[in-house]
Design a protein around this motif. Sequence first.
Motif, short mmCIF file in Angstrom:
data_model
loop_
_atom_site.label_atom_id
_atom_site.label_comp_id
_atom_site.label_asym_id
_atom_site.label_seq_id
_atom_site.Cartn_x
_atom_site.Cartn_y
_atom_site.Cartn_z
N TYR A 163 0.80 -1.23 0.00
CA TYR A 163 0.00 0.00 0.00
C TYR A 163 0.84 1.28 0.00
N LEU A 172 -0.79 9.95 -3.85
CA LEU A 172 -2.08 10.17 -3.22
C LEU A 172 -1.96 11.16 -2.07
N VAL A 176 -6.84 10.77 0.99
CA VAL A 176 -7.21 9.68 0.08
C VAL A 176 -6.52 8.39 0.48
N THR A 179 -7.91 7.01 3.94
CA THR A 179 -9.26 6.46 3.83
C THR A 179 -9.25 5.19 3.00
N TRP A 180 -8.46 5.16 1.94
CA TRP A 180 -8.34 3.96 1.10
C TRP A 180 -7.82 2.77 1.91
N SER A 184 -10.15 -0.66 2.84
CA SER A 184 -9.89 -1.86 2.05
C SER A 184 -8.90 -2.85 2.67
N SER A 316 -10.42 -2.76 -3.37
CA SER A 316 -9.36 -1.76 -3.36
C SER A 316 -9.45 -0.83 -4.57
N SER A 319 -12.75 1.37 -4.34
CA SER A 319 -12.68 2.43 -3.32
C SER A 319 -11.68 3.51 -3.70
N LEU A 320 -10.54 3.12 -4.27
CA LEU A 320 -9.55 4.12 -4.67
C LEU A 320 -10.10 5.03 -5.75
N THR A 321 -10.84 4.47 -6.69
CA THR A 321 -11.43 5.28 -7.75
C THR A 321 -12.44 6.28 -7.20
N LEU A 323 -12.75 7.37 -4.05
CA LEU A 323 -12.14 8.33 -3.12
C LEU A 323 -11.34 9.39 -3.84
N SER A 324 -10.72 9.04 -4.97
CA SER A 324 -9.96 10.01 -5.74
C SER A 324 -10.87 11.10 -6.30
#
Length: 327
Positions: A163, A172, A176, A179-180, A184, A316, A319-321, A323-324
């Motif tokens: 990570y 990031l 972001v 929280t990511w 996840s 993962s 959520s990353l998409t 949150l970004s």
Amino acid sequence: MGVRRLLPGIVALCLGAVLARWLARVVGVNHLLVAIALGVVVSNAVGLPDDCDPGVATHKLWLGSGIVLMGASISTATVLEVGGPVFLVVLAVTGLTLVVVELLARNVFDLTERLGTLLAAGASICGVSAVVAVAGAVRATEDQVAYAAATVLLFDAITIVVYPIVGDLLDLSGAVFGTWAGVSMFSTGPVVAVGFAYSDAAGQWATMTKLSRNALIGVVVLGYASYYARRGGDGTASVRTLWAEFPKFVLGFLALAALSSLGVFSSAQQTSIEHAYNWLFLLAFVGLGTEIRLADIKSTGLLPAVVVLLALLVGSLLSLTVLSVLF
């Protein structure tokens, strides 16, 4: 007599924390990651004396205490600003991970029903703690619990390394990344570790997000217990069981966050509290490292690991998409 029993292990944790802080300054690596690595090396290459085990096991207490104290440095205004959308992401990713693991375990890889349930709980809520909580509610066997716990610990070890690398590559922000990680990754210790290793802001967001996820454990335990009870599987979940498994440090964290928002703590007091929880985290992560046993990871079966890996990738990436865009 109880204190004497714990003392050798607690002294070992303290020595490890001091050594990790010194090594981090020498090699230029975050001290929390060094603490975990030190615990892994000692546990797997040297081994700890048996009389250290009870004291080293207190690392979960130090982690919980550090999280409680961290509440004093949380800005509730910032949390409220994006808290609703983040909690929706937590609910969505938690539910998606649970469903993906269950579907893959039962319909694709033909794992036993209860093993799939334990994997789903561990991957979607809070790692080994969720595995143990759900196992008690659905009457899982010891070998199923061991299999699921070993699989979760495997991914705890992998995500601790992967990570931060991904976060740096994608540049990031702290909010972001934190929280990511919180939404996840699996277990609370690794989430807090990678968060604070990335930045202080990331550590706070990672912890807050993970705590909101951990609080869902009661819902999941009740749901599974009801499901297995209806199917004649002797699923049980009493109020006492739910309270015993609920992560109570969440309540302490919220209490100190509320006091902080009321201006109870001065700037000097908040600085002292920050130093205190940093040292508590060091103690906790040295102990966490000792739980990562390479022999156990090697013995983990391939199919449970594949199931959890696929679910982790889905949760993962999604959520990353989101949150970004959100931050």
